[in-house]
Design a protein around this motif. Structure first.
Motif, PDB file in Angstrom:
ATOM      1  N   GLU A 158       0.807  -1.226   0.000  1.00 26.07           N
ATOM      2  CA  GLU A 158       0.000   0.000   0.000  1.00 26.07           C
ATOM      3  C   GLU A 158       0.842   1.279   0.000  1.00 26.07           C
ATOM      4  OE1 GLU A 158      -3.270   2.361  -0.255  1.00 26.07           O
ATOM      5  OE2 GLU A 158      -3.250   0.182  -0.425  1.00 26.07           O
ATOM      6  N   TYR A 159       1.948   1.272   0.713  1.00 29.05           N
ATOM      7  CA  TYR A 159       2.808   2.452   0.817  1.00 29.05           C
ATOM      8  C   TYR A 159       4.270   2.068   0.551  1.00 29.05           C
ATOM      9  CZ  TYR A 159      -1.125   4.932   2.928  1.00 29.05           C
ATOM     10  OH  TYR A 159      -2.347   5.525   3.148  1.00 29.05           O
ATOM     11  N   PRO A 160       4.570   1.504  -0.618  1.00 25.83           N
ATOM     12  CA  PRO A 160       5.940   1.035  -0.869  1.00 25.83           C
ATOM     13  C   PRO A 160       6.984   2.146  -0.814  1.00 25.83           C
ATOM     14  CG  PRO A 160       4.687   1.084  -2.912  1.00 25.83           C
ATOM     15  CD  PRO A 160       3.715   1.339  -1.787  1.00 25.83           C
ATOM     16  N   GLU A 161       6.585   3.351  -1.154  1.00 23.54           N
ATOM     17  CA  GLU A 161       7.546   4.455  -1.177  1.00 23.54           C
ATOM     18  C   GLU A 161       7.981   4.886   0.214  1.00 23.54           C
ATOM     19  OE1 GLU A 161       3.451   6.389  -1.955  1.00 23.54           O
ATOM     20  OE2 GLU A 161       4.345   4.412  -2.000  1.00 23.54           O
ATOM     21  N   THR A 162       7.268   4.457   1.264  1.00 20.86           N
ATOM     22  CA  THR A 162       7.650   4.830   2.628  1.00 20.86           C
ATOM     23  C   THR A 162       8.633   3.838   3.257  1.00 20.86           C
ATOM     24  OG1 THR A 162       5.798   3.681   3.706  1.00 20.86           O
ATOM     25  CG2 THR A 162       5.403   5.959   2.963  1.00 20.86           C
ATOM     26  N   ILE A 163       8.979   2.817   2.515  1.00 18.08           N
ATOM     27  CA  ILE A 163       9.969   1.841   2.984  1.00 18.08           C
ATOM     28  C   ILE A 163      11.356   2.377   2.610  1.00 18.08           C
ATOM     29  CG2 ILE A 163      10.760  -0.557   2.824  1.00 18.08           C
ATOM     30  CD1 ILE A 163       7.849  -0.286   3.883  1.00 18.08           C
ATOM     31  N   PRO A 164      12.282   2.482   3.570  1.00 17.32           N
ATOM     32  CA  PRO A 164      13.616   2.975   3.236  1.00 17.32           C
ATOM     33  C   PRO A 164      14.247   2.171   2.097  1.00 17.32           C
ATOM     34  CG  PRO A 164      13.358   2.825   5.613  1.00 17.32           C
ATOM     35  CD  PRO A 164      12.154   2.158   5.002  1.00 17.32           C
ATOM     36  N   THR A 165      14.959   2.855   1.239  1.00 15.14           N
ATOM     37  CA  THR A 165      15.550   2.237   0.048  1.00 15.14           C
ATOM     38  C   THR A 165      16.400   1.025   0.406  1.00 15.14           C
ATOM     39  OG1 THR A 165      15.570   4.414  -1.005  1.00 15.14           O
ATOM     40  CG2 THR A 165      16.905   2.699  -2.019  1.00 15.14           C
ATOM     41  N   LEU A 190      11.976  -6.781   1.462  1.00 15.34           N
ATOM     42  CA  LEU A 190      10.518  -6.868   1.345  1.00 15.34           C
ATOM     43  C   LEU A 190      10.064  -7.164  -0.085  1.00 15.34           C
ATOM     44  CD1 LEU A 190       9.467  -3.944   3.712  1.00 15.34           C
ATOM     45  CD2 LEU A 190       9.440  -6.388   4.184  1.00 15.34           C
ATOM     46  N   GLY A 191      11.032  -7.517  -0.927  1.00 14.10           N
ATOM     47  CA  GLY A 191      10.695  -7.879  -2.307  1.00 14.10           C
ATOM     48  C   GLY A 191      10.371  -6.704  -3.201  1.00 14.10           C
ATOM     49  N   LEU A 192      10.773  -5.511  -2.801  1.00 15.30           N
ATOM     50  CA  LEU A 192      10.533  -4.326  -3.623  1.00 15.30           C
ATOM     51  C   LEU A 192      11.733  -4.088  -4.518  1.00 15.30           C
ATOM     52  CD1 LEU A 192       9.101  -1.969  -0.853  1.00 15.30           C
ATOM     53  CD2 LEU A 192       7.801  -3.245  -2.555  1.00 15.30           C
ATOM     54  N   GLY A 193      11.479  -3.815  -5.770  1.00 17.72           N
ATOM     55  CA  GLY A 193      12.557  -3.544  -6.710  1.00 17.72           C
ATOM     56  C   GLY A 193      12.600  -2.080  -7.085  1.00 17.72           C
ATOM     57  N   ALA A 194      13.591  -1.721  -7.865  1.00 18.78           N
ATOM     58  CA  ALA A 194      13.739  -0.335  -8.313  1.00 18.78           C
ATOM     59  C   ALA A 194      12.559   0.097  -9.174  1.00 18.78           C
ATOM     60  CB  ALA A 194      15.049  -0.180  -9.080  1.00 18.78           C
ATOM     61  N   ASP A 195      11.864  -0.881  -9.754  1.00 15.07           N
ATOM     62  CA  ASP A 195      10.729  -0.569 -10.625  1.00 15.07           C
ATOM     63  C   ASP A 195       9.388  -0.535  -9.877  1.00 15.07           C
ATOM     64  OD1 ASP A 195      10.784  -3.277 -10.080  1.00 15.07           O
ATOM     65  OD2 ASP A 195      10.116  -3.870 -12.070  1.00 15.07           O
ATOM     66  N   THR A 196       9.409  -0.706  -8.549  1.00 18.69           N
ATOM     67  CA  THR A 196       8.168  -0.654  -7.768  1.00 18.69           C
ATOM     68  C   THR A 196       7.623   0.772  -7.817  1.00 18.69           C
ATOM     69  OG1 THR A 196       8.946  -2.391  -6.277  1.00 18.69           O
ATOM     70  CG2 THR A 196       7.116  -1.027  -5.505  1.00 18.69           C
ATOM     71  N   PRO A 197       6.420   0.936  -8.339  1.00 16.68           N
ATOM     72  CA  PRO A 197       5.899   2.307  -8.458  1.00 16.68           C
ATOM     73  C   PRO A 197       5.446   2.876  -7.118  1.00 16.68           C
ATOM     74  CG  PRO A 197       4.258   0.733  -9.219  1.00 16.68           C
ATOM     75  CD  PRO A 197       5.502  -0.060  -8.889  1.00 16.68           C
ATOM     76  N   ALA A 198       5.653   4.175  -6.966  1.00 22.38           N
ATOM     77  CA  ALA A 198       5.132   4.885  -5.805  1.00 22.38           C
ATOM     78  C   ALA A 198       3.622   5.011  -5.973  1.00 22.38           C
ATOM     79  CB  ALA A 198       5.780   6.261  -5.710  1.00 22.38           C
ATOM     80  N   ARG A 199       2.902   4.867  -4.897  1.00 24.50           N
ATOM     81  CA  ARG A 199       1.442   4.945  -4.960  1.00 24.50           C
ATOM     82  C   ARG A 199       0.899   6.276  -4.473  1.00 24.50           C
ATOM     83  NH1 ARG A 199      -1.874   0.305  -2.884  1.00 24.50           N
ATOM     84  NH2 ARG A 199      -3.291   1.472  -4.185  1.00 24.50           N
ATOM     85  N   HIS A 200       1.550   6.866  -3.475  1.00 27.12           N
ATOM     86  CA  HIS A 200       1.009   8.066  -2.846  1.00 27.12           C
ATOM     87  C   HIS A 200       1.948   9.268  -2.883  1.00 27.12           C
ATOM     88  CE1 HIS A 200      -2.263   5.625  -1.149  1.00 27.12           C
ATOM     89  NE2 HIS A 200      -1.332   4.723  -0.900  1.00 27.12           N
ATOM     90  N   PHE A 201       3.243   9.019  -2.715  1.00 29.34           N
ATOM     91  CA  PHE A 201       4.204  10.111  -2.550  1.00 29.34           C
ATOM     92  C   PHE A 201       5.383   9.960  -3.507  1.00 29.34           C
ATOM     93  CE2 PHE A 201       2.779   8.696   1.791  1.00 29.34           C
ATOM     94  CZ  PHE A 201       1.817   9.674   1.982  1.00 29.34           C
ATOM     95  N   ASP A 202       5.895  11.112  -3.970  1.00 34.20           N
ATOM     96  CA  ASP A 202       7.164  11.095  -4.706  1.00 34.20           C
ATOM     97  C   ASP A 202       8.192  12.030  -4.064  1.00 34.20           C
ATOM     98  OD1 ASP A 202       6.278  13.617  -5.490  1.00 34.20           O
ATOM     99  OD2 ASP A 202       5.970  13.075  -7.590  1.00 34.20           O
ATOM    100  N   THR A 203       7.797  12.619  -2.929  1.00 33.13           N
ATOM    101  CA  THR A 203       8.661  13.558  -2.216  1.00 33.13           C
ATOM    102  C   THR A 203       8.517  13.297  -0.721  1.00 33.13           C
ATOM    103  OG1 THR A 203       8.286  15.214  -3.947  1.00 33.13           O
ATOM    104  CG2 THR A 203       9.103  16.026  -1.826  1.00 33.13           C
ATOM    105  N   VAL A 204       9.635  13.381  -0.012  1.00 33.80           N
ATOM    106  CA  VAL A 204       9.614  13.225   1.445  1.00 33.80           C
ATOM    107  C   VAL A 204      10.313  14.422   2.077  1.00 33.80           C
ATOM    108  CG1 VAL A 204      11.736  11.809   1.493  1.00 33.80           C
ATOM    109  CG2 VAL A 204      10.122  11.686   3.401  1.00 33.80           C
TER     110      VAL A 204
END
Length: 194
Positions: free
Chosen positions: A41-48, A54-68
């Motif tokens: 649900e919030y993959p972009e909030t997981i630290p790089t 967690l099985g997230l790759g560089a191609d995992t799209p952000a769903r809610h945020f592109d800026t922190v």
């Protein structure tokens, strides 16, 4: 116009960390099911640096945020462990009057008027802006926060760092979503009533 969302972990009694601001203990309360939900649900909030676990790759799209945007204390948590770009997959800002320069070229510093800078960021195209923490920065930006996503963990702290150090005022919110998990965590989303 983009929105500023305070996406934050808290205890049942509303503290985001110990009195010194340390909130790392929340990480020990993330079980498998909850971690899967956060990653989906919030993959972009997981630290790089945790993406691969967690099985997230560089191609995992952000769903809610592109800026922190985060305060110096929040940024220092990772910096102490040598993590200079905690969210390298996002545009990163650290609010600090004491840092002379950024420890990483991917991290931009805000040392002046943070409210003006957030207003400027809101005017840019893109996804939302994630307010990562902490209490002092949330107080400075309280009138700019459009939404809250509060991850409540099943623990009572009694004292600590509050969600915000903003002064007392009734700031109306509308509950828009609630998720609960077997481990006792809940995630509540609120929109700001303007």
């Amino acid at each position: 116009m983009r929105t500023l969302t305070y996406f934050v972990a808290t205890s049942v009694d509303g503290f985001i960390g110990a009195p010194d601001g340390d909130g790392e203990f929340f990480n020990r309360m993330v079980d498998r099911e909850y971690a899967r939900w956060l990653a989906a649900e919030y993959p972009e909030t997981i630290p790089t640096h945790v993406h691969a676990q967690l099985g997230l790759g560089a191609d995992t799209p952000a769903r809610h945020f592109d800026t922190v945007i985060m305060g110096r204390g929040t940024y220092d948590v990772g910096l102490k462990d040598g993590v200079t770009s905690p969210y390298g997959h996002l545009e990163q800002y650290v609010v600090s009057r004491s840092l002379a320069g950024s420890p990483d070229p991917a991290v931009q510093l805000i040392s002046g008027d943070v409210v003006a800078r957030v207003r400027e960021l809101k005017q840019r195209p893109g996804l939302g802006i994630w307010l990562c923490g902490g209490a002092d920065l949330a107080a400075q930006l309280v009138d700019e926060i459009d939404a809250f996503v509060v991850k409540t963990y099943p623990v009572l702290l009694g004292t600590g760092m509050p969600m915000s150090r903003a002064g007392f005022a009734l700031r109306g919110l509308e509950l828009t979503r609630v998720e609960s998990f077997p481990g006792g965590q809940t995630v509540s989303a609120y929109a700001r009533r303007r």
